[in-house]
Design a protein around this motif. Structure first.
Motif, PDB file in Angstrom:
ATOM      1  N   ASP A  13       0.829  -1.213   0.000  1.00 56.94           N
ATOM      2  CA  ASP A  13       0.000   0.000   0.000  1.00 56.94           C
ATOM      3  C   ASP A  13       0.861   1.260   0.000  1.00 56.94           C
ATOM      4  O   ASP A  13       0.582   2.220  -0.748  1.00 56.94           O
ATOM      5  CB  ASP A  13      -0.924   0.020   1.222  1.00 56.94           C
ATOM      6  CG  ASP A  13      -2.057  -1.001   1.106  1.00 56.94           C
ATOM      7  OD1 ASP A  13      -2.284  -1.492  -0.018  1.00 56.94           O
ATOM      8  OD2 ASP A  13      -2.697  -1.300   2.133  1.00 56.94           O
ATOM      9  N   ILE A  16       2.702   1.724  -3.405  1.00 55.66           N
ATOM     10  CA  ILE A  16       1.771   2.204  -4.431  1.00 55.66           C
ATOM     11  C   ILE A  16       1.431   3.674  -4.195  1.00 55.66           C
ATOM     12  O   ILE A  16       1.358   4.474  -5.139  1.00 55.66           O
ATOM     13  CB  ILE A  16       0.488   1.341  -4.450  1.00 55.66           C
ATOM     14  CG1 ILE A  16       0.804  -0.061  -4.983  1.00 55.66           C
ATOM     15  CG2 ILE A  16      -0.592   1.991  -5.315  1.00 55.66           C
ATOM     16  CD1 ILE A  16      -0.372  -1.011  -4.949  1.00 55.66           C
ATOM     17  N   TYR A  17       1.258   4.039  -2.922  1.00 50.41           N
ATOM     18  CA  TYR A  17       0.977   5.437  -2.595  1.00 50.41           C
ATOM     19  C   TYR A  17       2.123   6.337  -3.062  1.00 50.41           C
ATOM     20  O   TYR A  17       1.899   7.383  -3.689  1.00 50.41           O
ATOM     21  CB  TYR A  17       0.779   5.577  -1.084  1.00 50.41           C
ATOM     22  CG  TYR A  17       0.575   7.005  -0.622  1.00 50.41           C
ATOM     23  CD1 TYR A  17      -0.671   7.606  -0.692  1.00 50.41           C
ATOM     24  CD2 TYR A  17       1.643   7.754  -0.106  1.00 50.41           C
ATOM     25  CE1 TYR A  17      -0.860   8.913  -0.269  1.00 50.41           C
ATOM     26  CE2 TYR A  17       1.464   9.060   0.308  1.00 50.41           C
ATOM     27  CZ  TYR A  17       0.213   9.641   0.227  1.00 50.41           C
ATOM     28  OH  TYR A  17       0.044  10.941   0.636  1.00 50.41           O
ATOM     29  N   ASN A  18       3.355   5.924  -2.785  1.00 52.94           N
ATOM     30  CA  ASN A  18       4.514   6.724  -3.194  1.00 52.94           C
ATOM     31  C   ASN A  18       4.665   6.771  -4.717  1.00 52.94           C
ATOM     32  O   ASN A  18       5.064   7.799  -5.281  1.00 52.94           O
ATOM     33  CB  ASN A  18       5.789   6.160  -2.561  1.00 52.94           C
ATOM     34  CG  ASN A  18       5.867   6.435  -1.067  1.00 52.94           C
ATOM     35  OD1 ASN A  18       5.322   7.426  -0.585  1.00 52.94           O
ATOM     36  ND2 ASN A  18       6.517   5.553  -0.324  1.00 52.94           N
ATOM     37  N   ILE A  19       4.334   5.664  -5.377  1.00 54.37           N
ATOM     38  CA  ILE A  19       4.392   5.641  -6.842  1.00 54.37           C
ATOM     39  C   ILE A  19       3.361   6.610  -7.417  1.00 54.37           C
ATOM     40  O   ILE A  19       3.653   7.390  -8.329  1.00 54.37           O
ATOM     41  CB  ILE A  19       4.156   4.208  -7.363  1.00 54.37           C
ATOM     42  CG1 ILE A  19       5.368   3.325  -7.035  1.00 54.37           C
ATOM     43  CG2 ILE A  19       3.891   4.217  -8.869  1.00 54.37           C
ATOM     44  CD1 ILE A  19       5.132   1.841  -7.289  1.00 54.37           C
ATOM     45  N   ASN A  20       2.147   6.574  -6.882  1.00 54.74           N
ATOM     46  CA  ASN A  20       1.093   7.466  -7.370  1.00 54.74           C
ATOM     47  C   ASN A  20       1.387   8.924  -7.072  1.00 54.74           C
ATOM     48  O   ASN A  20       0.933   9.826  -7.793  1.00 54.74           O
ATOM     49  CB  ASN A  20      -0.261   7.076  -6.762  1.00 54.74           C
ATOM     50  CG  ASN A  20      -0.782   5.758  -7.305  1.00 54.74           C
ATOM     51  OD1 ASN A  20      -0.406   5.338  -8.395  1.00 54.74           O
ATOM     52  ND2 ASN A  20      -1.646   5.095  -6.537  1.00 54.74           N
ATOM     53  N   LYS A  21       2.146   9.174  -6.015  1.00 52.52           N
ATOM     54  CA  LYS A  21       2.531  10.551  -5.656  1.00 52.52           C
ATOM     55  C   LYS A  21       3.785  11.010  -6.408  1.00 52.52           C
ATOM     56  O   LYS A  21       4.331  12.070  -6.120  1.00 52.52           O
ATOM     57  CB  LYS A  21       2.775  10.643  -4.143  1.00 52.52           C
ATOM     58  CG  LYS A  21       1.518  10.603  -3.290  1.00 52.52           C
ATOM     59  CD  LYS A  21       0.661  11.840  -3.517  1.00 52.52           C
ATOM     60  CE  LYS A  21      -0.550  11.852  -2.613  1.00 52.52           C
ATOM     61  NZ  LYS A  21      -1.365  13.064  -2.817  1.00 52.52           N
ATOM     62  N   LYS A  22       4.222  10.179  -7.364  1.00 47.03           N
ATOM     63  CA  LYS A  22       5.378  10.516  -8.223  1.00 47.03           C
ATOM     64  C   LYS A  22       6.682  10.625  -7.446  1.00 47.03           C
ATOM     65  O   LYS A  22       7.591  11.377  -7.834  1.00 47.03           O
ATOM     66  CB  LYS A  22       5.131  11.833  -8.987  1.00 47.03           C
ATOM     67  CG  LYS A  22       3.797  11.930  -9.688  1.00 47.03           C
ATOM     68  CD  LYS A  22       3.655  10.905 -10.786  1.00 47.03           C
ATOM     69  CE  LYS A  22       2.345  11.096 -11.544  1.00 47.03           C
ATOM     70  NZ  LYS A  22       2.122  10.047 -12.568  1.00 47.03           N
ATOM     71  N   TYR A  59       3.406  -2.947 -11.676  1.00 45.01           N
ATOM     72  CA  TYR A  59       3.999  -1.674 -11.248  1.00 45.01           C
ATOM     73  C   TYR A  59       5.512  -1.634 -11.440  1.00 45.01           C
ATOM     74  O   TYR A  59       6.073  -0.567 -11.714  1.00 45.01           O
ATOM     75  CB  TYR A  59       3.694  -1.416  -9.767  1.00 45.01           C
ATOM     76  CG  TYR A  59       2.293  -0.906  -9.503  1.00 45.01           C
ATOM     77  CD1 TYR A  59       1.989   0.440  -9.616  1.00 45.01           C
ATOM     78  CD2 TYR A  59       1.275  -1.786  -9.120  1.00 45.01           C
ATOM     79  CE1 TYR A  59       0.705   0.908  -9.363  1.00 45.01           C
ATOM     80  CE2 TYR A  59      -0.001  -1.331  -8.869  1.00 45.01           C
ATOM     81  CZ  TYR A  59      -0.281   0.018  -8.991  1.00 45.01           C
ATOM     82  OH  TYR A  59      -1.551   0.475  -8.752  1.00 45.01           O
ATOM     83  N   LYS A  73       4.874   3.593 -17.186  1.00 44.05           N
ATOM     84  CA  LYS A  73       3.414   3.531 -17.255  1.00 44.05           C
ATOM     85  C   LYS A  73       2.964   4.042 -18.617  1.00 44.05           C
ATOM     86  O   LYS A  73       3.102   5.223 -18.919  1.00 44.05           O
ATOM     87  CB  LYS A  73       2.801   4.393 -16.137  1.00 44.05           C
ATOM     88  CG  LYS A  73       1.309   4.184 -15.940  1.00 44.05           C
ATOM     89  CD  LYS A  73       1.023   2.877 -15.251  1.00 44.05           C
ATOM     90  CE  LYS A  73      -0.457   2.770 -14.875  1.00 44.05           C
ATOM     91  NZ  LYS A  73      -0.780   1.498 -14.217  1.00 44.05           N
ATOM     92  N   ASP A 231      -5.032  -2.793 -17.750  1.00 46.33           N
ATOM     93  CA  ASP A 231      -3.814  -1.983 -17.696  1.00 46.33           C
ATOM     94  C   ASP A 231      -3.552  -1.257 -19.011  1.00 46.33           C
ATOM     95  O   ASP A 231      -2.535  -0.587 -19.150  1.00 46.33           O
ATOM     96  CB  ASP A 231      -2.598  -2.852 -17.334  1.00 46.33           C
ATOM     97  CG  ASP A 231      -2.368  -4.012 -18.302  1.00 46.33           C
ATOM     98  OD1 ASP A 231      -3.342  -4.433 -18.970  1.00 46.33           O
ATOM     99  OD2 ASP A 231      -1.231  -4.496 -18.377  1.00 46.33           O
ATOM    100  N   LYS A 234      -8.912   2.856 -20.563  1.00 47.22           N
ATOM    101  CA  LYS A 234      -9.844   3.521 -19.653  1.00 47.22           C
ATOM    102  C   LYS A 234     -11.151   3.644 -20.415  1.00 47.22           C
ATOM    103  O   LYS A 234     -11.178   3.863 -21.630  1.00 47.22           O
ATOM    104  CB  LYS A 234      -9.327   4.885 -19.186  1.00 47.22           C
ATOM    105  CG  LYS A 234      -8.927   5.865 -20.257  1.00 47.22           C
ATOM    106  CD  LYS A 234      -8.372   7.142 -19.614  1.00 47.22           C
ATOM    107  CE  LYS A 234      -7.869   8.123 -20.656  1.00 47.22           C
ATOM    108  NZ  LYS A 234      -7.318   9.356 -20.042  1.00 47.22           N
TER     109      LYS A 234
END
Length: 238
Positions: A13, A16-22, A59, A73, A231, A234
């Motif tokens: 978790d 993934i949070y750090n990845i989404n926060k760039k 990821y 990505k 993946d 959308k």
């Protein structure tokens, strides 16, 4: 045991949070197993399993002896889920390097759901026509259509050559299409689906069950089950 599972989930978790926060750019090296084991006060095996899960989810990737790295990505493809235009037409119009490959054509045994969807009698001949959709050399979707030889008497001669159902319908006198219903669900791929779509086990598939009807007469032309790799798309629902 449960503590290790909880720790593994927490690591996943937070990564993934750090990845989404760039926090990481593509191809950046992620913290080592030893570093994360020290930070979270857990055995290295827990961190390893967390990284393996992230790799299954698409990821990250690993390099032998060098560690784990953030995967590039790719841009997701906008896909309008509508029944009036073919998938092939949509992708070609967007300018993608697109290939539709016929991967299965066969007569199926009686299946109550499929026969009911087609308003077919038990003695009717129903055929399965499956096409693999390949975009930029990546298999991204599998379209499986079921059609009746009562509606299309020549399906036995042409079924194994069909790469676009809508093109086939136009060649048989139907020009405008619509869907009377659509059902969306999400599932993880089976072994066979992973093999044909070249995806990992934790890449969810969006499953669209729908039909295609002649817009003028409302006659049902096909019942379809479509598997989309989540993946790569959308979804826009109209």
């Amino acid at each position: 045991m449960n503590d290790n599972i909880d720790a593994e989930t927490k690591i996943i978790d937070e990564l993934i949070y750090n990845i989404n926060k760039k926090k990481y750019d593509k191809n950046d090296r992620l913290p080592s197993e030893n570093d994360l084991a020290d930070i979270y006060k857990v055995p290295r095996i827990v961190v390893r399993k967390a990284y393996e899960r992230l790799q299954e989810m698409g990821y990250i990737y690993s390099k032998w002896g060098k560690g784990r790295f953030l995967k590039h990505k790719h841009e997701l493809i906008d896909l309008v889920l509508s029944g009036d235009k073919s998938f092939s037409e949509k992708m070609i119009k967007k300018g993608y390097d697109f290939l539709s490959k016929n991967v299965c054509f066969k007569r199926i045994k009686y299946n109550r759901k499929i026969f009911t969807e087609l308003n077919a009698d038990a003695g009717d001949k129903i055929y399965k026509v499956a096409r693999l959709r390949i975009i930029d050399h990546i298999p991204m979707a599998l379209h499986v259509s079921y059609v009746s030889s009562t509606t299309f008497p020549n399906i036995e001669n042409f079924g194994d050559k069909i790469t676009s159902m809508f093109e086939y319908y136009r060649n048989n006198g139907y020009s405008e299409f619509m869907s009377s219903k659509s059902i969306l669900s999400v599932s993880f791929p089976t072994e066979g689906e992973r093999e044909i779509l070249k995806c990992r086990s934790l890449i969810p598939l969006l499953i669209l069950e729908t039909n295609s009807c002649d817009a003028k007469t409302k006659k049902i032309l096909e019942y379809t089950k479509i598997l989309y790799r989540s993946d790569h798309f959308k979804y826009i629902i109209k």
